[in-house]
Scaffold this motif. Structure first.
Motif, PDB file in Angstrom:
ATOM      1  N   VAL A  77      39.325  45.003  34.037  1.00 33.26           N
ATOM      2  CA  VAL A  77      38.421  44.868  35.176  1.00 33.26           C
ATOM      3  C   VAL A  77      37.284  45.869  35.033  1.00 33.26           C
ATOM      4  O   VAL A  77      37.455  46.935  34.419  1.00 33.26           O
ATOM      5  N   GLN A  78      36.140  45.519  35.577  1.00 29.11           N
ATOM      6  CA  GLN A  78      35.001  46.428  35.534  1.00 29.11           C
ATOM      7  C   GLN A  78      35.144  47.512  36.588  1.00 29.11           C
ATOM      8  O   GLN A  78      35.838  47.316  37.604  1.00 29.11           O
ATOM      9  N   PRO A  79      34.499  48.653  36.382  1.00 34.08           N
ATOM     10  CA  PRO A  79      34.504  49.690  37.417  1.00 34.08           C
ATOM     11  C   PRO A  79      34.041  49.124  38.757  1.00 34.08           C
ATOM     12  O   PRO A  79      33.092  48.334  38.816  1.00 34.08           O
ATOM     13  N   GLY A  80      34.740  49.516  39.813  1.00 32.73           N
ATOM     14  CA  GLY A  80      34.459  48.984  41.135  1.00 32.73           C
ATOM     15  C   GLY A  80      35.257  47.743  41.477  1.00 32.73           C
ATOM     16  O   GLY A  80      35.253  47.302  42.639  1.00 32.73           O
ATOM     17  N   GLY A  81      35.946  47.180  40.509  1.00 26.67           N
ATOM     18  CA  GLY A  81      36.723  45.971  40.732  1.00 26.67           C
ATOM     19  C   GLY A  81      38.070  46.239  41.367  1.00 26.67           C
ATOM     20  O   GLY A  81      38.418  47.380  41.683  1.00 26.67           O
ATOM     21  N   SER A  82      38.816  45.154  41.541  1.00 28.08           N
ATOM     22  CA  SER A  82      40.116  45.226  42.205  1.00 28.08           C
ATOM     23  C   SER A  82      41.170  44.473  41.413  1.00 28.08           C
ATOM     24  O   SER A  82      40.861  43.520  40.683  1.00 28.08           O
ATOM     25  N   LEU A  83      42.401  44.897  41.581  1.00 26.70           N
ATOM     26  CA  LEU A  83      43.566  44.203  41.030  1.00 26.70           C
ATOM     27  C   LEU A  83      44.725  44.389  41.994  1.00 26.70           C
ATOM     28  O   LEU A  83      44.781  45.397  42.714  1.00 26.70           O
ATOM     29  N   MET A 121      44.847  47.606  44.348  1.00 27.44           N
ATOM     30  CA  MET A 121      43.957  48.633  43.813  1.00 27.44           C
ATOM     31  C   MET A 121      42.516  48.170  43.987  1.00 27.44           C
ATOM     32  O   MET A 121      42.160  47.076  43.518  1.00 27.44           O
ATOM     33  N   THR A 122      41.710  48.963  44.641  1.00 26.18           N
ATOM     34  CA  THR A 122      40.305  48.640  44.844  1.00 26.18           C
ATOM     35  C   THR A 122      39.437  49.776  44.315  1.00 26.18           C
ATOM     36  O   THR A 122      39.925  50.881  44.060  1.00 26.18           O
ATOM     37  N   ASN A 123      38.144  49.487  44.169  1.00 25.73           N
ATOM     38  CA  ASN A 123      37.191  50.485  43.672  1.00 25.73           C
ATOM     39  C   ASN A 123      37.745  51.198  42.430  1.00 25.73           C
ATOM     40  O   ASN A 123      37.735  52.431  42.338  1.00 25.73           O
TER      41      ASN A 123
END
Length: 112
Positions: free
Chosen positions: A12-18, A83-85
């Motif tokens: 995931v890119q920085p700032g993304g969520s999983l 997980m966010t940001n």
């Protein structure tokens, strides 16, 4: 015996969520303390969050507080980590744990 199976990792890119999931079996999940830990490349294990399933409640490592949320679905014997940001320093293999037992882990990579 205790079995823990994690899933949901990815790139995931920085700032993304999983959202990570951990399906548990072999013990009384609904009354058990459950923990998420992680291990970054070349580093030791780091505690991320725990849920005591009791009055002590939930707690987070300072590094993830305000960005990660631990939760559980007792009907499904499943533990979650939203997980966010996400940041590059969150890159690690994430494990759920019950006592000394943990699963095989799921890789989270945060990279642009």
């Amino acid at each position: 015996q205790v079995q823990l199976v994690e899933s949901g990792g990815g790139v995931v890119q920085p700032g993304g969520s999983l959202r990570l999931s951990c399906v548990a079996s072999g013990f009384s999940f609904s009354t058990s303390v459950m923990t998420w830990v992680r291990q970054a490349p070349g580093k030791g294990f780091e505690w991320v969050a725990y849920d005591t399933a009791g009055p002590v409640g939930i707690n987070y490592a300072n590094s993830v507080k305000g960005r990660f949320t631990i939760s559980r679905d007792n009907a499904k014997n499943t533990l979650y980590l939203q997980m966010t940001n996400l940041k590059p320093e969150d890159t690690a293999v994430y494990y759920c744990a019950h006592g000394q037992a943990r699963g095989q882990g799921t890789q989270v990579t945060v990279s642009s």
